[in-house]
Design a protein around this motif. Structure first.
Motif, PDB file in Angstrom:
ATOM      1  N   ASP A  27      24.611 -41.118  40.811  1.00 45.73           N
ATOM      2  CA  ASP A  27      25.413 -40.145  40.077  1.00 45.73           C
ATOM      3  C   ASP A  27      25.662 -40.570  38.647  1.00 45.73           C
ATOM      4  OD1 ASP A  27      28.396 -41.064  41.981  1.00 45.73           O
ATOM      5  OD2 ASP A  27      27.137 -42.195  40.598  1.00 45.73           O
ATOM      6  N   THR A  28      24.885 -41.535  38.189  1.00 50.33           N
ATOM      7  CA  THR A  28      24.981 -41.938  36.791  1.00 50.33           C
ATOM      8  C   THR A  28      24.226 -40.958  35.922  1.00 50.33           C
ATOM      9  OG1 THR A  28      25.090 -44.246  37.452  1.00 50.33           O
ATOM     10  CG2 THR A  28      24.539 -43.797  35.163  1.00 50.33           C
ATOM     11  N   GLN A  29      24.845 -40.560  34.810  1.00 52.62           N
ATOM     12  CA  GLN A  29      24.192 -39.651  33.886  1.00 52.62           C
ATOM     13  C   GLN A  29      23.834 -40.375  32.595  1.00 52.62           C
ATOM     14  OE1 GLN A  29      26.080 -35.911  33.054  1.00 52.62           O
ATOM     15  NE2 GLN A  29      26.148 -35.300  35.197  1.00 52.62           N
ATOM     16  N   TYR A  30      22.683 -40.009  32.062  1.00 55.45           N
ATOM     17  CA  TYR A  30      22.248 -40.524  30.769  1.00 55.45           C
ATOM     18  C   TYR A  30      22.117 -39.350  29.817  1.00 55.45           C
ATOM     19  CZ  TYR A  30      21.329 -44.656  33.522  1.00 55.45           C
ATOM     20  OH  TYR A  30      21.471 -45.733  34.359  1.00 55.45           O
ATOM     21  N   PHE A  31      22.446 -39.611  28.565  1.00 58.91           N
ATOM     22  CA  PHE A  31      22.520 -38.549  27.572  1.00 58.91           C
ATOM     23  C   PHE A  31      21.429 -38.658  26.523  1.00 58.91           C
ATOM     24  CE2 PHE A  31      26.425 -36.329  28.535  1.00 58.91           C
ATOM     25  CZ  PHE A  31      27.056 -37.206  29.389  1.00 58.91           C
ATOM     26  N   GLY A  32      20.983 -37.497  26.082  1.00 60.58           N
ATOM     27  CA  GLY A  32      20.135 -37.439  24.916  1.00 60.58           C
ATOM     28  C   GLY A  32      20.941 -37.684  23.657  1.00 60.58           C
ATOM     29  N   ARG A  36      20.365 -36.773  35.501  1.00 66.48           N
ATOM     30  CA  ARG A  36      20.541 -37.692  36.626  1.00 66.48           C
ATOM     31  C   ARG A  36      19.162 -37.861  37.223  1.00 66.48           C
ATOM     32  NH1 ARG A  36      25.167 -35.430  40.508  1.00 66.48           N
ATOM     33  NH2 ARG A  36      24.045 -36.720  42.003  1.00 66.48           N
TER      34      ARG A  36
END
Lengths: 115, 110
Positions: free
Chosen positions: A102-107, A96
């Motif tokens: 509260d947006t999540q980004y992923f590997g 984040r």
């Protein structure tokens, strides 16, 4: 959004050994997390990687099994210790960028197979 | 009871069809809601956040019903490239815990 890389992308390991997964972000982020996604399952949060202090583990996960480091705001490692076939899974780092979102980004994930 | 529940599908629809997914959540204190898309052997990618008033992004419409504790995703004019697993994600009001549904599998057929 942040660009996230993970190394290795995949590995096949023998039981009883340990593997350290690296997560690198191209910008400073407030929060970093480690998730596990077992075959056919959804994502489960392992822990929150805290910069400069011990990680915060979710129920069912312990530091001895999944030690985590976060030396700065762009990098974290997750170690899967004393592996067994049940640890075969995809391990994902996520971020984040700051407290206001509260947006999540992923590997891209690390696909681990334990024999 | 699971925090987030989704119909796993699979949904197999022809190109051009309209398809809707629902997701229910158990904690009324949930604060934020999202739909993520996950392609086979890839990481989840944010599709859209879900706001109380409902929101639309091109062919995708997301709605939130707090009273009934469910969120929905509507895809219009389905494309082959929409084939993926769609994950419903809910964030509680406190803490960092994001709860993921098990995902709904969509296959768009030519």
């Amino acid at each position: 959004s942040a660009v996230i890389s993970q190394k290795p992308s995949r590995d096949i390991c023998q039981r009883g050994t340990s593997l350290t997964i690296q997560c690198q972000v191209d910008s400073q982020v407030t929060m970093m997390f480690w998730y596990r996604q077992q075959p056919g399952q959804s994502l489960t949060l392992i822990a929150t990687a805290n910069q400069g202090s011990e990680a915060t583990y979710e129920s069912g996960f312990v530091i001895d099994k999944f030690p985590i480091s976060r030396p700065n705001l762009t990098f974290s490692t997750l170690t899967v210790s004393n592996m067994s076939p049940e640890d075969s899974s995809i391990y994902l780092c996520s971020v984040r960028q700051d407290q206001s979102t509260d947006t999540q980004y992923f590997g891209p994930g690390t696909r681990l197979t334990v024999l | 009871r699971k925090e987030v529940e989704q119909d796993p599908g699979p949904f197999n629809v022809p190109e051009g069809a309209t398809v809707a997914f629902n997701c229910t959540y158990s904690n009324s204190a949930s604060q934020s809601f999202f739909w993520y898309r996950q392609d086979c052997r890839k990481e989840p990618k944010l599709l859209m956040s879900v706001y109380s008033s409902g929101n639309e992004d091109g062919r995708f419409t997301a709605q939130l019903n707090r009273a009934s504790q469910y969120i929905s995703l509507l895809i219009r004019d389905s494309k082959l490239s929409d084939s993926a697993t769609y994950l419903c994600v809910v964030n509680l009001a406190t803490g960092n815990q994001f709860y993921f549904g098990t995902g709904t599998s969509l296959t768009v057929i030519p």
